[in-house]
Design a protein around this motif. Sequence first.
Motif, PDB file in Angstrom:
ATOM      1  N   MET A   1      43.379 112.112  -4.731  1.00 19.80           N
ATOM      2  CA  MET A   1      42.369 111.829  -3.663  1.00 19.80           C
ATOM      3  C   MET A   1      43.211 110.620  -2.950  1.00 19.80           C
ATOM      4  SD  MET A   1      38.563 109.989  -3.368  1.00 19.80           S
ATOM      5  CE  MET A   1      38.138 111.336  -4.365  1.00 19.80           C
ATOM      6  N   LEU A   2      43.461 110.671  -1.409  1.00 24.67           N
ATOM      7  CA  LEU A   2      44.097 109.664  -0.914  1.00 24.67           C
ATOM      8  C   LEU A   2      43.122 108.599  -0.133  1.00 24.67           C
ATOM      9  CD1 LEU A   2      46.644 111.861   0.943  1.00 24.67           C
ATOM     10  CD2 LEU A   2      47.119 110.413  -0.992  1.00 24.67           C
ATOM     11  N   LEU A   3      43.099 107.330  -0.391  1.00 21.61           N
ATOM     12  CA  LEU A   3      42.236 106.577   0.106  1.00 21.61           C
ATOM     13  C   LEU A   3      42.890 105.386   1.005  1.00 21.61           C
ATOM     14  CD1 LEU A   3      40.436 105.869  -3.368  1.00 21.61           C
ATOM     15  CD2 LEU A   3      39.441 107.135  -1.725  1.00 21.61           C
ATOM     16  N   ARG A   4      42.090 105.036   2.107  1.00 25.23           N
ATOM     17  CA  ARG A   4      42.492 104.243   2.774  1.00 25.23           C
ATOM     18  C   ARG A   4      41.445 103.356   3.245  1.00 25.23           C
ATOM     19  NH1 ARG A   4      44.271 102.984   8.736  1.00 25.23           N
ATOM     20  NH2 ARG A   4      45.854 101.829   8.454  1.00 25.23           N
ATOM     21  N   VAL A   5      41.324 102.156   2.664  1.00 22.04           N
ATOM     22  CA  VAL A   5      40.238 101.120   2.915  1.00 22.04           C
ATOM     23  C   VAL A   5      40.708 100.069   4.069  1.00 22.04           C
ATOM     24  CG1 VAL A   5      38.468  99.445   1.815  1.00 22.04           C
ATOM     25  CG2 VAL A   5      39.489 101.470   0.697  1.00 22.04           C
ATOM     26  N   PRO A   6      40.063 100.100   5.245  1.00 24.01           N
ATOM     27  CA  PRO A   6      40.481  99.065   6.237  1.00 24.01           C
ATOM     28  C   PRO A   6      40.225  97.640   5.752  1.00 24.01           C
ATOM     29  CG  PRO A   6      38.885 100.853   7.082  1.00 24.01           C
ATOM     30  CD  PRO A   6      38.807 100.893   5.392  1.00 24.01           C
ATOM     31  N   SER A   7      41.265  96.716   6.207  1.00 24.29           N
ATOM     32  CA  SER A   7      40.983  95.375   5.736  1.00 24.29           C
ATOM     33  C   SER A   7      41.370  94.543   7.047  1.00 24.29           C
ATOM     34  CB  SER A   7      41.647  94.954   4.335  1.00 24.29           C
ATOM     35  OG  SER A   7      41.822  93.869   4.286  1.00 24.29           O
ATOM     36  N   PRO A   8      40.785  93.577   7.278  1.00 20.82           N
ATOM     37  CA  PRO A   8      41.184  92.652   8.319  1.00 20.82           C
ATOM     38  C   PRO A   8      42.471  91.801   8.105  1.00 20.82           C
ATOM     39  CG  PRO A   8      39.124  91.941   7.686  1.00 20.82           C
ATOM     40  CD  PRO A   8      39.437  93.110   6.918  1.00 20.82           C
ATOM     41  N   GLY A   9      43.083  91.260   8.753  1.00 17.14           N
ATOM     42  CA  GLY A   9      44.056  90.257   8.450  1.00 17.14           C
ATOM     43  C   GLY A   9      45.691  90.864   8.219  1.00 17.14           C
ATOM     44  N   GLN A  10      46.421  89.911   7.781  1.00 14.16           N
ATOM     45  CA  GLN A  10      47.798  90.007   7.672  1.00 14.16           C
ATOM     46  C   GLN A  10      47.866  91.180   6.174  1.00 14.16           C
ATOM     47  OE1 GLN A  10      49.369  86.318   7.083  1.00 14.16           O
ATOM     48  NE2 GLN A  10      50.580  86.995   8.832  1.00 14.16           N
ATOM     49  N   ALA A  11      46.872  91.310   5.368  1.00 10.27           N
ATOM     50  CA  ALA A  11      46.905  92.179   4.154  1.00 10.27           C
ATOM     51  C   ALA A  11      47.070  93.567   4.654  1.00 10.27           C
ATOM     52  CB  ALA A  11      46.001  91.787   3.217  1.00 10.27           C
ATOM     53  N   GLY A  12      46.367  93.950   5.729  1.00  9.04           N
ATOM     54  CA  GLY A  12      46.202  95.140   6.236  1.00  9.04           C
ATOM     55  C   GLY A  12      45.471  96.150   5.519  1.00  9.04           C
ATOM     56  N   PRO A  13      45.476  97.463   5.587  1.00  4.23           N
ATOM     57  CA  PRO A  13      44.502  98.219   4.822  1.00  4.23           C
ATOM     58  C   PRO A  13      44.865  98.564   3.377  1.00  4.23           C
ATOM     59  CG  PRO A  13      45.668  99.801   6.527  1.00  4.23           C
ATOM     60  CD  PRO A  13      45.994  98.184   6.743  1.00  4.23           C
ATOM     61  N   LEU A  14      44.047  98.760   2.610  1.00  6.69           N
ATOM     62  CA  LEU A  14      44.529  99.146   1.153  1.00  6.69           C
ATOM     63  C   LEU A  14      44.778 100.586   1.233  1.00  6.69           C
ATOM     64  CD1 LEU A  14      44.489  98.747  -1.957  1.00  6.69           C
ATOM     65  CD2 LEU A  14      42.124  98.701  -2.000  1.00  6.69           C
ATOM     66  N   GLU A  24      44.164 111.401 -18.296  1.00  5.94           N
ATOM     67  CA  GLU A  24      44.651 110.067 -17.684  1.00  5.94           C
ATOM     68  C   GLU A  24      43.893 110.050 -16.408  1.00  5.94           C
ATOM     69  OE1 GLU A  24      48.492 109.121 -17.219  1.00  5.94           O
ATOM     70  OE2 GLU A  24      49.025 111.048 -16.295  1.00  5.94           O
ATOM     71  N   ILE A  25      43.670 108.637 -15.999  1.00  6.91           N
ATOM     72  CA  ILE A  25      43.585 108.530 -14.270  1.00  6.91           C
ATOM     73  C   ILE A  25      44.392 107.517 -13.788  1.00  6.91           C
ATOM     74  CG2 ILE A  25      41.685 107.594 -12.850  1.00  6.91           C
ATOM     75  CD1 ILE A  25      39.562 108.449 -14.679  1.00  6.91           C
ATOM     76  N   ARG A  26      45.015 107.662 -12.749  1.00  4.59           N
ATOM     77  CA  ARG A  26      46.129 106.791 -12.288  1.00  4.59           C
ATOM     78  C   ARG A  26      45.772 106.299 -10.713  1.00  4.59           C
ATOM     79  NH1 ARG A  26      51.642 109.257 -12.537  1.00  4.59           N
ATOM     80  NH2 ARG A  26      52.116 107.136 -12.007  1.00  4.59           N
ATOM     81  N   TYR A  27      45.935 105.011 -10.446  1.00  2.00           N
ATOM     82  CA  TYR A  27      45.851 104.429  -9.338  1.00  2.00           C
ATOM     83  C   TYR A  27      47.195 104.282  -8.775  1.00  2.00           C
ATOM     84  CZ  TYR A  27      40.812 104.334 -10.209  1.00  2.00           C
ATOM     85  OH  TYR A  27      39.657 104.341 -10.540  1.00  2.00           O
ATOM     86  N   ALA A  35      53.534 107.556  -0.349  1.00  2.00           N
ATOM     87  CA  ALA A  35      54.329 108.513   1.006  1.00  2.00           C
ATOM     88  C   ALA A  35      54.636 109.885   0.421  1.00  2.00           C
ATOM     89  CB  ALA A  35      55.500 107.892   1.451  1.00  2.00           C
ATOM     90  N   ALA A  36      55.113 110.038  -0.894  1.00  2.00           N
ATOM     91  CA  ALA A  36      55.287 111.540  -1.459  1.00  2.00           C
ATOM     92  C   ALA A  36      53.881 112.139  -1.515  1.00  2.00           C
ATOM     93  CB  ALA A  36      55.948 111.298  -2.806  1.00  2.00           C
ATOM     94  N   HIS A  37      52.986 111.522  -1.970  1.00  2.00           N
ATOM     95  CA  HIS A  37      51.533 112.075  -2.190  1.00  2.00           C
ATOM     96  C   HIS A  37      50.998 112.573  -0.625  1.00  2.00           C
ATOM     97  CE1 HIS A  37      51.396 110.897  -6.185  1.00  2.00           C
ATOM     98  NE2 HIS A  37      50.478 111.623  -6.440  1.00  2.00           N
ATOM     99  N   VAL A  38      51.241 111.713   0.156  1.00  3.85           N
ATOM    100  CA  VAL A  38      50.832 111.916   1.586  1.00  3.85           C
ATOM    101  C   VAL A  38      51.670 113.224   2.127  1.00  3.85           C
ATOM    102  CG1 VAL A  38      50.876 111.371   4.178  1.00  3.85           C
ATOM    103  CG2 VAL A  38      50.002 109.665   2.049  1.00  3.85           C
ATOM    104  N   THR A  39      52.872 113.261   1.909  1.00  7.13           N
ATOM    105  CA  THR A  39      53.398 114.512   2.404  1.00  7.13           C
ATOM    106  C   THR A  39      52.999 115.728   1.662  1.00  7.13           C
ATOM    107  OG1 THR A  39      55.628 112.798   2.616  1.00  7.13           O
ATOM    108  CG2 THR A  39      55.905 115.049   2.424  1.00  7.13           C
ATOM    109  N   ALA A  40      52.967 115.576   0.451  1.00  8.09           N
ATOM    110  CA  ALA A  40      52.546 116.712  -0.383  1.00  8.09           C
ATOM    111  C   ALA A  40      51.103 117.460   0.079  1.00  8.09           C
ATOM    112  CB  ALA A  40      52.318 116.576  -1.807  1.00  8.09           C
ATOM    113  N   TRP A  41      50.104 116.495   0.296  1.00 11.04           N
ATOM    114  CA  TRP A  41      48.846 116.783   1.113  1.00 11.04           C
ATOM    115  C   TRP A  41      48.974 117.273   2.311  1.00 11.04           C
ATOM    116  CZ3 TRP A  41      44.322 117.779  -0.914  1.00 11.04           C
ATOM    117  CH2 TRP A  41      43.456 118.123   0.012  1.00 11.04           C
ATOM    118  N   ALA A  42      49.778 116.832   3.143  1.00  8.93           N
ATOM    119  CA  ALA A  42      50.096 117.415   4.653  1.00  8.93           C
ATOM    120  C   ALA A  42      50.571 118.899   4.401  1.00  8.93           C
ATOM    121  CB  ALA A  42      51.077 116.538   5.035  1.00  8.93           C
ATOM    122  N   ARG A  43      51.561 119.192   3.584  1.00 12.57           N
ATOM    123  CA  ARG A  43      52.207 120.326   3.361  1.00 12.57           C
ATOM    124  C   ARG A  43      51.091 121.454   2.810  1.00 12.57           C
ATOM    125  NH1 ARG A  43      58.151 119.456   0.789  1.00 12.57           N
ATOM    126  NH2 ARG A  43      59.115 118.472   2.783  1.00 12.57           N
TER     127      ARG A  43
END
Length: 67
Positions: A1-14, A24-27, A35-43
């Motif tokens: 699962m790809l997650l993007r949590v918006p966050s204000p300020g310089q830290a930017g989104p998580l 196992e479970i990995r974060y 980026a590799a996971h995002v590319t794989a999901w897009a394909r």
Amino acid sequence: MLLRVPSPGQAGPLELAYVEGVAEIRYIDDKKALAAHVTAWARLSAAALNFAETRKFLAQVAREFKE
């Protein structure tokens, strides 16, 4: 699962990938690995059947399974 949590300020989104395996479970938040996971999901998304094609394919499989 790809997650993007918006966050204000310089830290930017998580941004991270949540990956489950048999034992196992990995974060993953490493930029290169993410980026590799995002590319794989897009394909995978681009290669997937659309809704109508999926219905047709499943109907065909169901017919073949009955035979």
